[in-house]
Design an enzyme around this catalytic site. Structure first.
Site, short mmCIF file in Angstrom:
data_model
loop_
_atom_site.label_atom_id
_atom_site.label_comp_id
_atom_site.label_asym_id
_atom_site.label_seq_id
_atom_site.Cartn_x
_atom_site.Cartn_y
_atom_site.Cartn_z
N ARG A 1 0.86 -1.18 0.00
CA ARG A 1 0.00 0.00 0.00
C ARG A 1 0.89 1.23 0.00
O ARG A 1 1.91 1.27 0.69
CB ARG A 1 -0.93 0.01 1.21
CG ARG A 1 -2.00 -1.05 1.18
CD ARG A 1 -3.04 -0.78 0.10
NE ARG A 1 -4.04 -1.84 0.00
CZ ARG A 1 -3.99 -2.84 -0.86
NH1 ARG A 1 -2.97 -2.93 -1.70
NH2 ARG A 1 -4.94 -3.76 -0.89
N GLU B 1 -3.43 7.40 -4.06
CA GLU B 1 -3.82 6.76 -5.32
C GLU B 1 -5.24 7.16 -5.75
O GLU B 1 -6.12 7.23 -4.90
CB GLU B 1 -3.74 5.25 -5.10
CG GLU B 1 -3.60 4.42 -6.33
CD GLU B 1 -3.21 2.99 -5.99
OE1 GLU B 1 -3.93 2.08 -6.42
OE2 GLU B 1 -2.20 2.81 -5.30
N HIS C 1 -0.85 0.04 -10.20
CA HIS C 1 -1.46 -0.93 -9.29
C HIS C 1 -1.82 -2.23 -10.04
O HIS C 1 -2.98 -2.61 -10.12
CB HIS C 1 -2.70 -0.35 -8.62
CG HIS C 1 -3.01 -0.99 -7.29
ND1 HIS C 1 -3.50 -0.31 -6.22
CD2 HIS C 1 -2.90 -2.28 -6.88
CE1 HIS C 1 -3.67 -1.13 -5.20
NE2 HIS C 1 -3.31 -2.34 -5.58
#
Length: 317
Positions: free
Chosen positions: A236, A265, A283
């Site tokens: 993350r 993000e 991602h």
């Protein structure tokens, strides 16, 4: 009949498991706003969400019939777990399905950063390749180097097994050390976080985002890392202080970074984009056909179980 609402359509393998229910949702290639989720799921017993959906207390409290939130992701930091718990709503995720895919991507980033693959690709595309030269885009080999793995869960262990094949020496830091038998099988050694940061040539993060891991790699800890080291993050974004990381990279305190996730993000700071020694991905950790299908199947099974009054296979709460 129980109603199911999805914020973004998942692969058909999961949807087919729910064909006996009334299903509706977002079939457009865009993310829904909070208001759209509340409106669409107001009468739903099940909500299928993505990691990018913010399922906060306002959303949860606005869905009085909700029995389950099935996150199409292994992480669930996008969901207000306490609010769900308070209202007796089950929360599920998709652990395990993306282990191999994320471990593979971690190794891809290790190779891309160490062998400067993106820089080389750009050089060729820009017609600047003049021929082989002894010093052209040199980088560190993986064999014999120390890989420090922070977080030795499913993905961390799988990365360790892959790194063995490259002849890397592996140390790790985890809240709870592995059993000695597991350490021997994986050829890994448990060390303190400080020792890992100081000794590793490559550092790979595999921890969930929670209070204790937020900005786990802050300015102080980043300063412990050797300037020739490379950081890989497929966990993350917020486990690294992004501003401190950018400063370390710009100041030559780190050799490079391979990032699949970002602190805010999908926003990526221009300063990161401008750095030539950083490989940036959108991602893609679970982006294999196999992983995404298996995740969809897990979501379908989780939702069906709750609506049938059974315990879901992948229960968070």
């Amino acid at each position: 009949m129980d109603k199911i609402f999805y914020t973004y359509r998942i692969p058909d393998e999961g949807m087919l498991l729910l064909k006996n229910y009334e299903i509706s949702g977002n079939n457009e290639d865009r993310f829904l706003s909070k208001e759209e989720i509340i409106k669409g799921a107001r009468d739903a017993s099940a909500l299928i969400s993505l990691l990018s959906d913010r399922i906060d207390s306002e959303v949860i409290s606005s869905l009085p019939k909700l029995k389950v939130i099935a996150n199409y992701a292994v992480g669930y930091n996008n969901i207000d777990i306490e609010e769900a718990r308070k209202r007796g709503i089950r929360v599920t995720n998709t652990p395990g399905a993306l282990t191999d895919a994320t471990a593979d991507l971690t190794m891809a980033l290790l190779l891309a950063t160490s062998r400067r693959i993106v820089e080389g690709d750009r050089l060729v595309r820009e017609r600047k390749f003049e021929g082989w030269k002894p010093g052209l885009l040199k980088g560190p080999a993986l064999k014999g180097k120390i890989l420090g793995i922070i977080g030795m869960g499913r993905i961390g262990k799988t990365v360790a097994s892959r790194a063995q094949a490259f002849g890397m020496n592996i140390v790790y830091h985890n809240r709870k050390p592995l059993l000695q038998s597991e350490e021997e099988e994986l050829c890994v050694k448990h060390v303190s976080l400080e020792e890992l940061l100081k000794s590793s040539d490559f550092i790979s993060l595999h921890v969930p985002l929670m209070g204790e891991t937020y900005h786990l790699l802050n300015e102080k800890r980043l300063s412990l890392i050797k300037p020739e080291s490379i950081i890989i993050n497929t966990s993350r974004g917020a486990v690294i202080d992004e501003k401190a990381l950018i400063k370390a990279l710009k100041d030559g305190k780190l050799a490079g970074a391979g990032l699949d996730v970002y602190e805010e993000e999908p926003f990526v700071p221009q300063e990161l984009i401008d750095l030539p020694n950083v490989v940036l991905l959108p991602h893609l950790g679970s982006a294999t056909n196999e992983a995404r299908r298996e995740m969809a199947i897990m979501v379908g099974r989780n939702v069906a179980a709750v609506l049938e009054g059974k315990e879901p296979p992948n229960l968070v709460i």
